[in-house]
Scaffold this active site. Structure first.
Site, mmCIF file in Angstrom:
data_model
loop_
_atom_site.group_PDB
_atom_site.id
_atom_site.type_symbol
_atom_site.label_atom_id
_atom_site.label_comp_id
_atom_site.label_asym_id
_atom_site.label_seq_id
_atom_site.Cartn_x
_atom_site.Cartn_y
_atom_site.Cartn_z
ATOM 1 N N GLU A 1 0.798 -1.237 0.015
ATOM 2 C CA GLU A 1 -0.124 0.061 -0.008
ATOM 3 C C GLU A 1 0.819 1.252 -0.095
ATOM 4 O OE1 GLU A 1 -3.402 2.042 2.798
ATOM 5 O OE2 GLU A 1 -3.202 -0.086 2.832
ATOM 6 N N LYS B 1 -7.384 0.046 11.728
ATOM 7 C CA LYS B 1 -6.719 -0.548 10.597
ATOM 8 C C LYS B 1 -5.436 0.153 10.080
ATOM 9 C CE LYS B 1 -6.112 -0.772 5.729
ATOM 10 N NZ LYS B 1 -5.443 0.300 4.850
ATOM 11 N N ASP C 1 4.004 -13.718 12.571
ATOM 12 C CA ASP C 1 2.848 -14.154 12.112
ATOM 13 C C ASP C 1 1.970 -12.787 12.342
ATOM 14 O OD1 ASP C 1 0.197 -14.981 11.567
ATOM 15 O OD2 ASP C 1 0.380 -16.866 12.802
ATOM 16 N N HIS D 1 -2.281 10.715 0.199
ATOM 17 C CA HIS D 1 -2.210 9.177 -0.264
ATOM 18 C C HIS D 1 -2.431 9.294 -1.649
ATOM 19 C CE1 HIS D 1 -3.633 5.076 -0.072
ATOM 20 N NE2 HIS D 1 -4.475 5.505 -0.928
#
Length: 446
Positions: A94, A281, A297, A395
């Site tokens: 991203e 998030k 993990d 962004h």
């Protein structure tokens, strides 16, 4: 002298090699990291060669292996954690994540950096028992036989005991029946295990299966399963930062205004689960990227983090942002971080080994401190952008490169198309394809 000037003077030698890091080519970035003292000769050579996962290793890592799926591997800069400087590797697809982490970390470094605390590294295993005749009596029996249970557990995995770890204590949770959903009562025995530098999944699972017969005999119940939980509430890591309002000024917004708006954004995420999910998030953007790069993990870490966000009974923001008495902005993030510094792919995956080399962490506890600091920097940067110029400005500027590639641009076309897209009102694939045709037409005319 201001804190900002002090920090910049202390990092002048390193910074001169890392200036305009984003504008350098990958090869130039590797050289810059070497000159700044972040990469030694061996690590520099390995990065120049590329961190390829050998086919033989990949085939033995998973079932039905066909190929490898690559992600970009980059580095976030400016992290000052407990008085030590770090360049933080991240594996992520991203755009804007690494840039945002670096920008947030730079402001926090100017204010003195991150301060972290970590708990004793205790992981938890569970045995779920059903049909226990008398739960109250069974609980008393379990607790009165704690030493015997610990001996059985440690005998199941003696190697961790020899290294100084092992099962440390036992606890019980009784989950009542749910008549509406027709779910029976469960009698849960928790084993709290010190796993040292390993994450410890195999250690705990072996111990849990080892104690099942003894627990069944003590309680008169029947075991359903024995396994670790990734909700590692005995392995919490906390990062804090304290930022003077003067460092927060942005465009037309004063530092005090940015501070207050940032605090209100946290309050919004605290009371509204719909906002909290997106807020968290963003935190996990950075955390997952470094966890993945370190060979740990990231699915387990994400699951545990989101469970921790719901510990009050409502899903809330993982971070907190408040104003101190003197007007500074105080930020904090606490997470369960059951990660390891040894074991699994950490020992053999080329990128995981490189991450350990770049970070230079000496313990799993130090890696926890780095990871939780990345999460706090990521959240600070995202909220700061949201309450000032908005998230899309930065962004979409970074997204333009991805859009250029999606449109089919190659080589120098990517940079040309990316720059053109930044000035377009509608930055989308159709626009990118049209502009790419124009670029190619102009080049053909030349």
């Amino acid at each position: 002298m201001t804190r900002q000037n002090t920090w910049e003077m202390e990092h002048k030698m390193e910074s001169k090699y890392l200036q305009k890091f984003y504008d350098k080519t990958p090869a130039e970035r590797i050289t810059a990291l070497h000159l700044a003292g972040i990469l030694n000769e061996e690590a520099t050579a390995k990065l120049q060669e590329g961190l390829k996962l050998p086919q033989e290793i990949a085939d033995n890592m998973i079932e039905n292996q066909l190929s490898t799926y690559e992600l970009p591997y980059g580095v976030a800069l400016n992290f000052l954690i407990d008085g030590k400087d770090y360049a933080v590797p991240m594996a992520i697809e991203e755009p804007s994540v690494i840039a945002a982490a670096s920008a947030g970390a730079k402001i926090i470094a100017m204010a003195g950096g991150f301060r972290t605390t970590t708990q004793e590294r205790i992981m938890i295993g569970q045995v779920a028992l059903k049909n226990v005749p008398d739960s109250v009596a069974a609980e008393q029996l379990i607790l009165s036989h704690q030493e015997e249970i610990l001996k059985v557990a440690n005998a199941a995995h003696p190697s961790i005991v020899k290294r100084g770890g092992g099962a440390r204590r036992v606890s019980v949770r009784i989950l009542p029946a749910d008549d509406v959903e027709r779910i029976p009562s469960f009698f849960i025995v928790h084993l709290h295990v010190e796993t040292l530098e390993a994450m410890g999944a195999n250690i705990i699972n072996t111990m849990m299966e080892g104690v099942i017969p003894y627990l069944e005999s003590l309680t008169g119940g029947e075991a359903l399963m024995g396994i670790l939980t990734n909700y590692a509430t005995d392995c919490l890591a906390t990062a804090e930062c304290r930022i003077p309002a003067v460092l927060l000024a942005r465009g037309a917004f004063s530092g005090d205004e940015v501070r207050d708006r940032l605090i209100e954004a946290y309050q919004f995420a605290y009371v509204d689960p719909y906002r909290a999910v997106t807020n968290n998030k963003g935190i996990m953007n950075g955390i997952d990227a470094i966890v993945l790069a370190s060979g740990n993990d990231w699915r387990a870490i994400s699951a545990g983090a989101h469970a921790y966000a719901s510990r009050s009974g409502q899903y809330r923001s993982l971070t907190t942002w408040k104003k101190t008495e003197n007007g500074d902005l105080l930020g904090s993030l606490t997470l369960p971080l059951p990660i390891g510094a040894v074991g699994g792919s950490i020992n053999f995956h080329p990128a995981a080994k490189m991450t350990k080399e770049i970070l230079g962490y000496r313990s799993a506890s130090e890696l926890e401190s780095i990871i939780v600091s990345v999460g706090l920097a990521q959240n600070f940067s995202a909220i700061k952008a949201l309450v000032t110029e908005g998230i899309q400005k930065g962004h979409m500027g970074l997204h333009s490169r991805s859009l250029a590639i999606s449109a089919g641009a190659i080589g120098n076309e990517i940079e040309k198309l990316s720059e053109l897209l930044k000035s377009e009102k509608n930055m989308n694939l159709a626009t990118a394809q049209t502009l790419l045709s124009q670029i190619r037409g102009a080049d053909a005319g030349d």
